[in-house]
Design an enzyme around this catalytic site. Structure first.
Site, mmCIF file in Angstrom:
data_model
loop_
_atom_site.group_PDB
_atom_site.id
_atom_site.type_symbol
_atom_site.label_atom_id
_atom_site.label_comp_id
_atom_site.label_asym_id
_atom_site.label_seq_id
_atom_site.Cartn_x
_atom_site.Cartn_y
_atom_site.Cartn_z
ATOM 1 N N ASP A 24 -34.848 25.196 -15.043
ATOM 2 C CA ASP A 24 -35.202 26.544 -15.482
ATOM 3 C C ASP A 24 -36.139 26.417 -16.675
ATOM 4 O O ASP A 24 -35.930 25.551 -17.548
ATOM 5 C CB ASP A 24 -33.970 27.357 -15.871
ATOM 6 C CG ASP A 24 -34.330 28.812 -16.150
ATOM 7 O OD1 ASP A 24 -34.480 29.581 -15.172
ATOM 8 O OD2 ASP A 24 -34.479 29.174 -17.331
ATOM 9 N N GLU A 26 -38.394 28.676 -19.740
ATOM 10 C CA GLU A 26 -38.703 29.923 -20.444
ATOM 11 C C GLU A 26 -40.138 29.784 -20.944
ATOM 12 O O GLU A 26 -40.533 28.715 -21.441
ATOM 13 C CB GLU A 26 -37.737 30.153 -21.605
ATOM 14 C CG GLU A 26 -36.268 30.228 -21.198
ATOM 15 C CD GLU A 26 -35.952 31.365 -20.241
ATOM 16 O OE1 GLU A 26 -36.724 32.357 -20.211
ATOM 17 O OE2 GLU A 26 -34.945 31.265 -19.513
ATOM 18 N N HIS A 182 -31.126 34.120 -19.907
ATOM 19 C CA HIS A 182 -32.519 33.979 -20.358
ATOM 20 C C HIS A 182 -32.674 32.886 -21.405
ATOM 21 O O HIS A 182 -33.649 32.880 -22.149
ATOM 22 C CB HIS A 182 -33.085 35.310 -20.852
ATOM 23 C CG HIS A 182 -32.890 36.434 -19.894
ATOM 24 N ND1 HIS A 182 -33.256 36.335 -18.567
ATOM 25 C CD2 HIS A 182 -32.344 37.665 -20.041
ATOM 26 C CE1 HIS A 182 -32.942 37.468 -17.953
ATOM 27 N NE2 HIS A 182 -32.380 38.274 -18.811
ATOM 28 N N ASP A 187 -29.234 29.520 -17.802
ATOM 29 C CA ASP A 187 -29.681 29.939 -16.479
ATOM 30 C C ASP A 187 -29.706 28.768 -15.503
ATOM 31 O O ASP A 187 -29.363 28.923 -14.325
ATOM 32 C CB ASP A 187 -31.065 30.572 -16.568
ATOM 33 C CG ASP A 187 -31.038 31.953 -17.201
ATOM 34 O OD1 ASP A 187 -29.940 32.449 -17.516
ATOM 35 O OD2 ASP A 187 -32.116 32.550 -17.381
#
Length: 219
Positions: A24, A26, A182, A187
């Protein structure tokens, strides 16, 4: 020399010789060429002798925006990341990705696999950012398959009738906190639990191995 009596790891026979690794990211936007990669997490998976997947360790790196990177304020508001906060202990893309890729390459070898395959929720997004950053950083030993992925949004739509991570987890009986969501590590771990749950449920239903395949997955 490999001992003829030594069996390969069961993971090597499950996904065509690929090791699934849950990722994951960001970011500072949606464009992997223009927008900053800010955080990346990789969750390792392993398989027991019964063919069941389990979540293993999590690796996390905070990443400095590359020179000239775009940062959309809406994306920062969504993730809550302050790219310039010194407490992030962020590192350049090359260093951060190298630290993420190193244990993945070791796990590929340990599981007798050929290479890693990225698992993600809407996996194309994560895959594109990882590969764009690796190219900028001139990292040649990227352990991930260049285009194949496993997408838990698609798998969850099939298994549970929902494609949103939080809702799919709830339907699967996996606790999910909107307050912790998030962040890349959280996540990725929830995505890993969802992927393991779907693969293991398919196993329980008798879906793998297919009846026409032998023990080693050979017809």
């Amino acid at each position: 020399m490999t001992d003829e009596n030594t069996q390969s790891h069961p993971m090597s026979r499950r996904f065509r010789g690929f090791l699934p690794v849950v990722v994951d990211v960001e970011t500072g936007g949606f464009n992997p060429e223009r927008d900053a990669l800010l955080e990346i997490a990789a969750v390792m998976l392993t398989m027991d002798e019964d063919g069941r997947l389990h979540r293993a360790e999590t690796h996390l790196q905070q990443i400095d925006p590359f020179e000239g990177a775009n940062l959309e304020q809406s994306a920062l508001d969504f993730t809550g990341i302050d790219p310039w906060n010194p407490e992030r202990e962020a590192v350049p893309e090359r260093e951060g990705l190298s630290e993420i890729f190193r244990p993945i390459r070791k796990a590929v070898k340990a599981h007798d696999c050929k290479r890693a395959v990225l698992v993600g929720h809407n996996a194309t997004f994560d895959h594109n950012f990882v590969f764009a950053a690796a190219q900028r950083a001139e990292i040649n030993r990227n352990p991930f398959h260049p285009f194949s992925t496993f997408d838990t949004a698609t798998l969850a739509g099939l298994a549970y009738g929902h494609t949103v991570l939080a809702q799919a987890c709830k339907l699967a009986g996996i606790p999910f906190s909107s307050k912790e969501a998030h962040s890349a590590a959280y996540d990725a771990e929830k995505t890993a639990d969802l992927f393991c749950g779907i693969v293991n449920r398919w196993l329980d239903l008798g879906g793998f191995p297919p009846p026409f395949l032998g023990k080693e997955g050979e017809q």
